[in-house]
Design an enzyme around this catalytic site. Structure first.
Site, PDB file in Angstrom:
ATOM      1  N   HIS A  98      44.177  26.733 -29.685  1.00  0.00           N
ATOM      2  CA  HIS A  98      43.987  25.946 -28.834  1.00  0.00           C
ATOM      3  C   HIS A  98      43.119  24.550 -29.779  1.00  0.00           C
ATOM      4  CE1 HIS A  98      41.184  24.359 -25.217  1.00  0.00           C
ATOM      5  NE2 HIS A  98      42.081  25.389 -24.750  1.00  0.00           N
TER       6      HIS A  98
ATOM      7  N   HIS B 184      44.372  20.483 -18.624  1.00  0.00           N
ATOM      8  CA  HIS B 184      45.140  20.777 -18.452  1.00  0.00           C
ATOM      9  C   HIS B 184      45.647  22.061 -17.271  1.00  0.00           C
ATOM     10  CE1 HIS B 184      43.943  22.638 -22.659  1.00  0.00           C
ATOM     11  NE2 HIS B 184      45.106  21.781 -22.989  1.00  0.00           N
TER      12      HIS B 184
ATOM     13  N   SER C 289      46.261  27.029 -19.775  1.00  0.00           N
ATOM     14  CA  SER C 289      44.520  26.777 -19.519  1.00  0.00           C
ATOM     15  C   SER C 289      44.112  28.241 -20.489  1.00  0.00           C
ATOM     16  CB  SER C 289      44.125  26.559 -17.901  1.00  0.00           C
ATOM     17  OG  SER C 289      42.990  27.054 -17.576  1.00  0.00           O
TER      18      SER C 289
ATOM     19  N   CYS D 216      35.287  21.380 -12.672  1.00  0.00           N
ATOM     20  CA  CYS D 216      33.412  21.356 -13.015  1.00  0.00           C
ATOM     21  C   CYS D 216      33.392  20.596 -13.307  1.00  0.00           C
ATOM     22  CB  CYS D 216      33.747  22.247 -14.706  1.00  0.00           C
ATOM     23  SG  CYS D 216      34.402  22.230 -15.760  1.00  0.00           S
TER      24      CYS D 216
ATOM     25  N   GLU E 180      40.535  22.559 -27.841  1.00  0.00           N
ATOM     26  CA  GLU E 180      39.316  22.535 -28.546  1.00  0.00           C
ATOM     27  C   GLU E 180      38.565  23.387 -29.597  1.00  0.00           C
ATOM     28  OE1 GLU E 180      36.357  23.856 -25.615  1.00  0.00           O
ATOM     29  OE2 GLU E 180      35.010  25.166 -26.289  1.00  0.00           O
TER      30      GLU E 180
ATOM     31  N   CYS F 199      34.086  16.383 -22.698  1.00  0.00           N
ATOM     32  CA  CYS F 199      33.179  17.176 -21.885  1.00  0.00           C
ATOM     33  C   CYS F 199      31.476  17.482 -22.939  1.00  0.00           C
ATOM     34  CB  CYS F 199      33.003  18.176 -21.746  1.00  0.00           C
ATOM     35  SG  CYS F 199      31.655  19.361 -20.396  1.00  0.00           S
TER      36      CYS F 199
ATOM     37  N   ASN G  36      40.681  28.862 -19.778  1.00  0.00           N
ATOM     38  CA  ASN G  36      39.228  29.252 -18.751  1.00  0.00           C
ATOM     39  C   ASN G  36      40.260  30.060 -17.545  1.00  0.00           C
ATOM     40  OD1 ASN G  36      38.581  27.688 -15.551  1.00  0.00           O
ATOM     41  ND2 ASN G  36      39.469  26.344 -17.473  1.00  0.00           N
TER      42      ASN G  36
END
Ligand code: 10D
Ligand code: SF4
Length: 314
Positions: free
Chosen positions: A124, A41, A226, A12, A126, A96, A228
């Site tokens: 996580h 990741h 990861s 992305c 994030e 990001c 996603n």
């Protein structure tokens, strides 16, 4: 065997930018460049950058004074940013911009004295970063909501001063269920103007939905840590595929492909296209023929590099 290759898949805009920040820093300042946490990741990405002189650490205390350090794409808490500034480290922030947007939302709600509910996965990076952007000195609190059961039970100070935000890489469908439950309990709850789950997460899940209608097996190229990528595998499984998360082609078991007419291939937002091509080569060796599938959505999102790096562009 038909190989159905998901479109869109893989990198992305936030991952492209984060990797480029590490590469530029290496060009500009030379090795070693410290990176707090895996920049994204993926083992192949991390190993390639390590080869070029990046040093990956989990915490800032492993970074020597006067060094250059890069924050990973997943973002960091205010405390980590403050510590880096206090020590005078030379920082490049590869967070990001779509994660930073969530940090800013959390910050704004905290200043308004609201409580915030963060939908996400415990542990996580994030989530650690986003939780750590909430300033409790204005009287509010931030709570993590992982499931519908959490949404049913959570208690808040004042339902009229409440907001919800999310991790960027969640299952769109599971998050809708959780958010609906919260809205049912707290109708006045504020939500960000634009969804926090990002465009790349959403588009890759839509592509998997479309592939899963035809494929019996789904291979998702991505790492076990990861978020996603895991969501893509889970979604394919929920839609009836035998779905596997693989680091690379070497992990494909011949048994998985026995009596399979259609195998879907996709990749998480942190998985390089080189890994996908190696998977395709391996499947073609087993007699597969490749065709592009999925939604075909074109992604045109590009994020700028930090200003100091843009200025250094030849
Ligand atoms: O675990 P994850 O999906 O959050 O991160 P990964 O590095 O796999 O992919 C890029 C996504 C980021 C940096 C979160 F926005
Ligand atoms: Fe940014 Fe989304 Fe990529 Fe995460 S998955 S780095 S939020 S674009």
């Amino acid at each position: 065997m038909e190989i159905l290759l998901a479109k869109p898949r893989g990198f992305c805009a936030g991952v492209d930018r984060a990797i480029e920040i590490v590469e530029r820093a290496l060009d500009m300042f030379g090795a070693p460049i410290y990176v707090r946490h895996e920049v994204v990741h993926n083992r192949r990405v991390v190993d390639d950058l390590r080869e070029k002189g990046a040093v990956f650490v989990e915490e800032l205390d492993a970074v020597p004074d006067d060094a250059t350090v890069i924050f990973s794409a997943h973002g960091v808490s205010q405390a980590v940013e403050d510590e880096a500034n206090r020590r005078g480290l030379h920082v490049f922030d590869a967070t990001c911009p779509l994660v930073t947007k969530v940090h800013m939302e959390v910050n704004r709600y905290a200043r308004q004295g609201c409580d915030v509910l963060l939908i996400g996965h415990d542990g996580h990076p994030e989530v650690e970063g986003t939780m750590g952007r909430f300033d409790t000195s204005y009287g509010g609190q931030i709570r993590l909501i992982e499931t519908v059961a959490d949404a049913e039970q959570v208690e808040v100070n004042d339902p009229e001063k409440l907001a919800v935000v999310t991790q960027t890489t969640l299952s769109v469908d599971d998050t809708t269920d959780i958010a609906e439950k919260l809205r049912e309990r707290f109708p006045a709850m504020a939500t960000p103007k634009k969804e926090d789950i990002c465009y790349a997460t959403t588009n890759r899940q839509e592509a998997v939905k479309s592939l899963a209608r035809q494929a019996e097996v789904m291979l998702v190229v991505g790492a076990a840590n990861s978020s996603n990528s895991n969501r893509l595998r889970e979604l394919a499984e929920k839609l009836g595929c035998r779905a596997y998360l693989i680091n690379d082609a070497a992990e494909i078991e011949p048994d998985w492909l026995r009596d399979t007419a259609h195998v879907g291939v996709t990749a998480g937002a942190s998985a390089p296209e080189s890994l996908v091509q190696e998977v395709i080569q391996r499947l073609e060796k087993e007699g597969g023929r490749t065709q592009e599938a999925g939604t075909g959505v074109e992604e045109k999102v590009v994020f700028h590099l930090p200003r100091a790096m843009r200025a250094a562009t030849p």
